[in-house]
Design a protein around this motif. Structure first.
Motif, PDB file in Angstrom:
ATOM      1  N   MET A 190       0.835  -1.203   0.000  1.00 27.09           N
ATOM      2  CA  MET A 190       0.000   0.000   0.000  1.00 27.09           C
ATOM      3  C   MET A 190       0.876   1.262   0.000  1.00 27.09           C
ATOM      4  SD  MET A 190      -2.943   1.419  -0.043  1.00 27.09           S
ATOM      5  CE  MET A 190      -4.064   0.068   0.333  1.00 27.09           C
ATOM      6  N   ARG A 191       1.900   1.278   0.846  1.00 28.22           N
ATOM      7  CA  ARG A 191       2.787   2.448   0.905  1.00 28.22           C
ATOM      8  C   ARG A 191       3.443   2.692  -0.439  1.00 28.22           C
ATOM      9  NH1 ARG A 191       8.212   2.989   1.884  1.00 28.22           N
ATOM     10  NH2 ARG A 191       8.893   4.949   2.857  1.00 28.22           N
ATOM     11  N   SER A 192       3.850   1.617  -1.106  1.00 27.16           N
ATOM     12  CA  SER A 192       4.486   1.756  -2.410  1.00 27.16           C
ATOM     13  C   SER A 192       3.530   2.333  -3.431  1.00 27.16           C
ATOM     14  CB  SER A 192       4.994   0.384  -2.873  1.00 27.16           C
ATOM     15  OG  SER A 192       5.498   0.455  -4.186  1.00 27.16           O
ATOM     16  N   THR A 193       2.262   1.932  -3.375  1.00 26.48           N
ATOM     17  CA  THR A 193       1.272   2.422  -4.333  1.00 26.48           C
ATOM     18  C   THR A 193       0.969   3.897  -4.105  1.00 26.48           C
ATOM     19  OG1 THR A 193       0.260   0.227  -4.481  1.00 26.48           O
ATOM     20  CG2 THR A 193      -1.072   2.100  -5.208  1.00 26.48           C
ATOM     21  N   VAL A 194       0.889   4.287  -2.852  1.00 25.72           N
ATOM     22  CA  VAL A 194       0.501   5.665  -2.527  1.00 25.72           C
ATOM     23  C   VAL A 194       1.660   6.638  -2.713  1.00 25.72           C
ATOM     24  CG1 VAL A 194      -0.294   7.189  -0.674  1.00 25.72           C
ATOM     25  CG2 VAL A 194      -1.301   4.915  -0.943  1.00 25.72           C
ATOM     26  N   TRP A 195       2.849   6.279  -2.236  1.00 29.33           N
ATOM     27  CA  TRP A 195       3.979   7.212  -2.251  1.00 29.33           C
ATOM     28  C   TRP A 195       5.087   6.826  -3.228  1.00 29.33           C
ATOM     29  CZ3 TRP A 195       2.758  11.571  -0.128  1.00 29.33           C
ATOM     30  CH2 TRP A 195       1.859  11.592   0.934  1.00 29.33           C
ATOM     31  N   GLY A 196       4.995   5.666  -3.858  1.00 32.56           N
ATOM     32  CA  GLY A 196       6.036   5.219  -4.764  1.00 32.56           C
ATOM     33  C   GLY A 196       6.997   4.277  -4.064  1.00 32.56           C
ATOM     34  N   PRO A 197       7.569   3.307  -4.791  1.00 35.90           N
ATOM     35  CA  PRO A 197       8.431   2.307  -4.159  1.00 35.90           C
ATOM     36  C   PRO A 197       9.766   2.837  -3.659  1.00 35.90           C
ATOM     37  CG  PRO A 197       8.442   2.066  -6.540  1.00 35.90           C
ATOM     38  CD  PRO A 197       7.375   3.069  -6.229  1.00 35.90           C
ATOM     39  N   ALA A 198      10.372   3.782  -4.373  1.00 42.35           N
ATOM     40  CA  ALA A 198      11.676   4.354  -3.979  1.00 42.35           C
ATOM     41  C   ALA A 198      12.681   3.255  -3.678  1.00 42.35           C
ATOM     42  CB  ALA A 198      11.508   5.293  -2.788  1.00 42.35           C
ATOM     43  N   GLU A 199      12.876   2.360  -4.643  1.00 44.32           N
ATOM     44  CA  GLU A 199      13.752   1.209  -4.424  1.00 44.32           C
ATOM     45  C   GLU A 199      15.220   1.566  -4.674  1.00 44.32           C
ATOM     46  OE1 GLU A 199      12.149  -1.857  -6.887  1.00 44.32           O
ATOM     47  OE2 GLU A 199      10.450  -2.228  -5.555  1.00 44.32           O
ATOM     48  N   PHE A 200      15.778   2.313  -3.747  1.00 44.11           N
ATOM     49  CA  PHE A 200      17.211   2.622  -3.783  1.00 44.11           C
ATOM     50  C   PHE A 200      17.661   2.874  -2.352  1.00 44.11           C
ATOM     51  CE2 PHE A 200      14.829   6.512  -4.664  1.00 44.11           C
ATOM     52  CZ  PHE A 200      15.259   7.342  -3.652  1.00 44.11           C
ATOM     53  N   ALA A 201      18.931   2.716  -2.113  1.00 51.61           N
ATOM     54  CA  ALA A 201      19.474   2.913  -0.776  1.00 51.61           C
ATOM     55  C   ALA A 201      20.221   4.238  -0.710  1.00 51.61           C
ATOM     56  CB  ALA A 201      20.431   1.757  -0.429  1.00 51.61           C
ATOM     57  N   GLY A 202      20.057   4.942   0.425  1.00 57.40           N
ATOM     58  CA  GLY A 202      20.745   6.217   0.598  1.00 57.40           C
ATOM     59  C   GLY A 202      20.126   7.316  -0.256  1.00 57.40           C
ATOM     60  N   TRP A 203      20.977   8.234  -0.709  1.00 55.79           N
ATOM     61  CA  TRP A 203      20.504   9.342  -1.532  1.00 55.79           C
ATOM     62  C   TRP A 203      20.102   8.837  -2.921  1.00 55.79           C
ATOM     63  CZ3 TRP A 203      19.537  13.936   0.565  1.00 55.79           C
ATOM     64  CH2 TRP A 203      20.184  14.266   1.748  1.00 55.79           C
ATOM     65  N   PRO A 204      19.108   9.442  -3.536  1.00 58.48           N
ATOM     66  CA  PRO A 204      18.694   8.988  -4.871  1.00 58.48           C
ATOM     67  C   PRO A 204      19.787   9.227  -5.904  1.00 58.48           C
ATOM     68  CG  PRO A 204      17.597  11.050  -4.297  1.00 58.48           C
ATOM     69  CD  PRO A 204      18.279  10.561  -3.054  1.00 58.48           C
ATOM     70  N   PRO A 205      19.891   8.358  -6.909  1.00 60.40           N
ATOM     71  CA  PRO A 205      20.894   8.548  -7.964  1.00 60.40           C
ATOM     72  C   PRO A 205      20.703   9.876  -8.682  1.00 60.40           C
ATOM     73  CG  PRO A 205      19.922   6.353  -8.062  1.00 60.40           C
ATOM     74  CD  PRO A 205      19.108   7.138  -7.090  1.00 60.40           C
ATOM     75  N   ARG A 206      21.810  10.461  -9.120  1.00 61.35           N
ATOM     76  CA  ARG A 206      21.731  11.746  -9.813  1.00 61.35           C
ATOM     77  C   ARG A 206      20.881  11.666 -11.071  1.00 61.35           C
ATOM     78  NH1 ARG A 206      27.977  14.049  -9.534  1.00 61.35           N
ATOM     79  NH2 ARG A 206      28.098  14.219  -7.242  1.00 61.35           N
ATOM     80  N   ARG A 207      20.910  10.509 -11.718  1.00 60.09           N
ATOM     81  CA  ARG A 207      20.120  10.346 -12.936  1.00 60.09           C
ATOM     82  C   ARG A 207      18.640  10.538 -12.652  1.00 60.09           C
ATOM     83  NH1 ARG A 207      16.978   6.555 -14.683  1.00 60.09           N
ATOM     84  NH2 ARG A 207      17.615   5.102 -13.031  1.00 60.09           N
ATOM     85  N   LEU A 208      18.176  10.001 -11.512  1.00 65.47           N
ATOM     86  CA  LEU A 208      16.767  10.151 -11.147  1.00 65.47           C
ATOM     87  C   LEU A 208      16.425  11.607 -10.845  1.00 65.47           C
ATOM     88  CD1 LEU A 208      16.053   7.082  -8.826  1.00 65.47           C
ATOM     89  CD2 LEU A 208      15.251   7.473 -11.156  1.00 65.47           C
TER      90      LEU A 208
END
Length: 212
Positions: free
Chosen positions: A1-19
């Motif tokens: 449910m959290r992934s659907t509402v706010w997005g999965p954000a499947e990365f560790a630490g700070w988001p990649p610069r590409r994103l």
């Protein structure tokens, strides 16, 4: 449910610069197209642009792009609300900012007011006939800035292009009105931040629906 509402954000630490870069580009193109449609509409008088309808279409395209990325529903909803507000705010703000190159501002006296009703964002069905400071009648009747409370004898700060390339308009509060402009700038910044957050949190390590 959290992934659907706010997005999965499947990365560790700070988001990649590409994103982050992809999010910034999404926000810049989205907000830029909405603002551009409103400003061009104010300068050209094209109804579909001046009313904010084209800006709403641009906001819809931005939302569809986020939906295609499978961004969180809550963040998509926030971006959609901000896009709609910006699309309706920009035409009004564009009419009240500093005149474009080649335009002039002159106080003119209202001689008559005709029409009535509401036609679109920041634009009414009223039309004011005005005279120049030297007493000569102004050939074009003023629509933007002529409203229900305008009466003969009122003085309007009319912005006009001597070459006739841009429809004349009356400023709501003098040569510069900072309120609508500041509000639009705030909406642009918040919309940009919302797009970055939505794109970043939409990141998945594996394609949606795939199995490992």
């Amino acid at each position: 449910m959290r992934s659907t509402v706010w997005g999965p954000a499947e990365f560790a630490g700070w988001p990649p610069r590409r994103l982050v870069g992809e999010g910034v580009l999404t926000g810049v193109f989205g907000a830029g197209s909405i603002v551009g449609a409103g400003v061009v509409g104010d300068r050209t008088g094209i109804p579909v642009l001046e009313s904010g309808e084209a800006g709403l279409v641009c906001a819809g395209v931005l939302v569809l792009h986020l939906v295609r990325l499978r961004a969180g529903r809550a963040l998509v909803g926030v971006v959609a609300a901000l896009g709609v507000c910006l699309a309706l705010q920009v035409p009004r703000a564009a009419a009240d900012v500093v005149p474009a190159d080649g335009e002039r501002v002159a106080p003119m006296v209202v001689t008559s007011v005709e029409g009535g009703g509401q036609e679109g964002a920041g634009r009414t069905g009223f039309r004011c006939s005005v005279v120049r400071p030297d007493g000569a009648p102004f050939k074009v009747r003023i629509r933007r800035g002529c409203g229900r409370t305008t009466r003969p004898g009122d003085v309007l700060a009319v912005v006009y292009d001597p070459q006739g390339r841009i429809p004349p308009r009356a400023l709501a509060g003098g040569p510069v009105t900072e309120g609508p402009l500041r509000g639009s700038a705030t909406l642009v910044v918040v919309l940009l931040a919302g797009c970055v957050l939505a794109v970043v949190r939409a990141h998945r390590l594996t394609p949606a629906g795939s199995t490992v």
